[in-house]
Scaffold this motif. Sequence first.
Motif, short mmCIF file in Angstrom:
data_model
loop_
_atom_site.label_atom_id
_atom_site.label_comp_id
_atom_site.label_asym_id
_atom_site.label_seq_id
_atom_site.Cartn_x
_atom_site.Cartn_y
_atom_site.Cartn_z
N ALA A 221 0.84 -1.20 0.00
CA ALA A 221 0.00 0.00 0.00
C ALA A 221 0.87 1.25 0.00
O ALA A 221 0.57 2.23 -0.70
N LEU A 222 1.96 1.25 0.77
CA LEU A 222 2.88 2.39 0.76
C LEU A 222 3.48 2.58 -0.63
O LEU A 222 3.65 3.71 -1.09
N MET A 223 3.81 1.48 -1.28
CA MET A 223 4.36 1.58 -2.64
C MET A 223 3.32 2.11 -3.62
O MET A 223 3.64 2.87 -4.54
N ARG A 224 2.06 1.72 -3.41
CA ARG A 224 0.98 2.22 -4.27
C ARG A 224 0.82 3.73 -4.08
O ARG A 224 0.65 4.47 -5.05
N LEU A 225 0.88 4.19 -2.84
CA LEU A 225 0.81 5.62 -2.57
C LEU A 225 2.01 6.34 -3.17
O LEU A 225 1.89 7.45 -3.70
N GLN A 226 3.15 5.70 -3.07
CA GLN A 226 4.38 6.26 -3.63
C GLN A 226 4.23 6.50 -5.13
O GLN A 226 4.63 7.55 -5.65
#
Length: 620
Positions: A221-226
């Motif tokens: 999810a953090l990578m998706r936000l990134q």
Amino acid sequence: MPLPREESKLWTPAARVCRSASLPFSFASFTAVGTTEAADSQTGERFPVLVRYEVSKALGGPREALSGDITSAFVSLGSLVIEKDRMRKSVFFICWTLLSCCWSTQAEIFTSIGQMTDLIYTEKELVQSLREYIKAEEFKLAAVKSWANKLDALTRVSTSDPEGYLAHPVNAYKLMKRLNTEWSELESLVLQNPAEEFISNMSIHRQFFPDEEDQTGAAKALMRLQDTYQLDSEAFSRGKLPGMHSNALLTVDDCFDMGKTAYNDADYYHAVLWMQQSLKQLDAGEEAEVSKADILDYLSYSVYQMGDLPRAIELTRRLVAIEPSHQRAGGNLRYYERLLFKQLNEQNQTYQPPSEEPIQLGTYSRPQDHLPEREAYEALCRGEGLQMTEARRSRLSCRYQDGKGNPRLLLKPMKEEDEWDSPHIVRYLDVLSHEEIEKIKELAKPRLARATVRDPKTGILTTANYRVSKSAWLEGEDDPVVDRVNLRIQDITGLTVDTAELLQVANYGVGGQYEPHYDFSRRPFDTNLQVDGNRLATFLNYMSDVEAGGATVFPDFGAAIRPRKGTAVFWYNLFKSGEGDYRTRHAACPVLVGSKWVSNKWIHERGQEFRRRCGLTEVD
């Protein structure tokens, strides 16, 4: 990677295996069998090979390159027995059996912020239990220290003149008493285990703990936000998110674990970004458990997978300089150098040293995925590419709406604002009160389950990575509030809700999103169409404000609608002819900061025959 047979120290892609530390039981080692491909060093012919290896203290490749899926990892040929066997089929019985043991549960806590809040209170209880355990241990240790101090002073006196000391009958008696009784009491005190209550409390709460899937899901999810909001790893690591700065920091080890998550998923693009950030913080002097060699191990191979041979060589040289005995790194370095030399010769180019600029967002191109409008969708989520022109804005207005003389709205009409002209999207203000919202959330929270999508080929409901949220369905009989909200939607829209779906409540988790989709069904075999018809319209209630992200966007015509608590947006999914309006393809952008709660009412065609009459043309 090709496998020249003369290079016995090169490492070959092989099936990943279960990480023993993750298993609910422990064992020293086990043997797994799988297949991979190798190449004949003389003819270049590729052939399947049988790979047998043992998991023991030293696993090859970048360590911990293990996950639930079976993809390439590096395993030392020193631990392998490769048997050339031209075969057509091979099954990984052992790996799959172990995987079923390791990852049989799917808690999916990360998909709902609402349910994750319970973990905050769980952790608080555990901290209190831990403090009580520490207090008990300190009390026990203080008692033992008191005994030790008293006996230390006593033995100094008694050992200075044992016979003279025992000449006194009281001393002789007390010695007998101490050794017979008091030392036994001390032994009982030492054997007491204050940790039992803490361990018991842990065991009770552990069933509600997130699992490996939750941690992986949160990392992705953090990578998706990134990706969506074009944030570099530094921004996340230092808590610098748009519009806010917090002390929620990521350590070297946190960044390393993020990189491992991507690596284990063969996502070398994100593996490079997070391993680079981990290395950057380590080089800056931050303390960490992970070693620089381990970071370089992952980073160098991930960079190689991104096609950057010069930088892969430079990073591998740094690794070899730190650990000259690192056999796999030495073998890979020789392979990279030969491969680069071959490429330069074929292209008639000279060697160019790698850029001294650190790897950052934009250094490498992000791999393409399944979504054709990815760039447009994510741009709208960032507030870019909006098609709200002055001409269009001049056609929008606001008004009081009484539902065409609906008695319940005559005295208190709804405030209606145009959000878009064509297709017409409106927002209603003050649709839900704070008390109603809290009651709906209270009813939904215990029922929240991972939101599903319908497979377009099979029609079967299934979970998907492009929809990260949890949802619950509420009936009018569940509470008067639900019945009241359903009636209010009917009054506002002028459409009957008798054939509508139940009120769906959704809560988005870490990076929660729903990628571009249609609300109406495009499958002719959908049995629901035969009963209540297609989804005619969508009534979307926003039940929370969202600090950053979480907009509803329409990539086809470039609109973005921001969540505002208590308001609702409404649009038709079908033309008056009953044909689907493909312009209404929309998405819920990932939630960057905050918790997003919404409730949907999908209104169907059946029963609207005299409320929304058919048009004369297909696109009326």
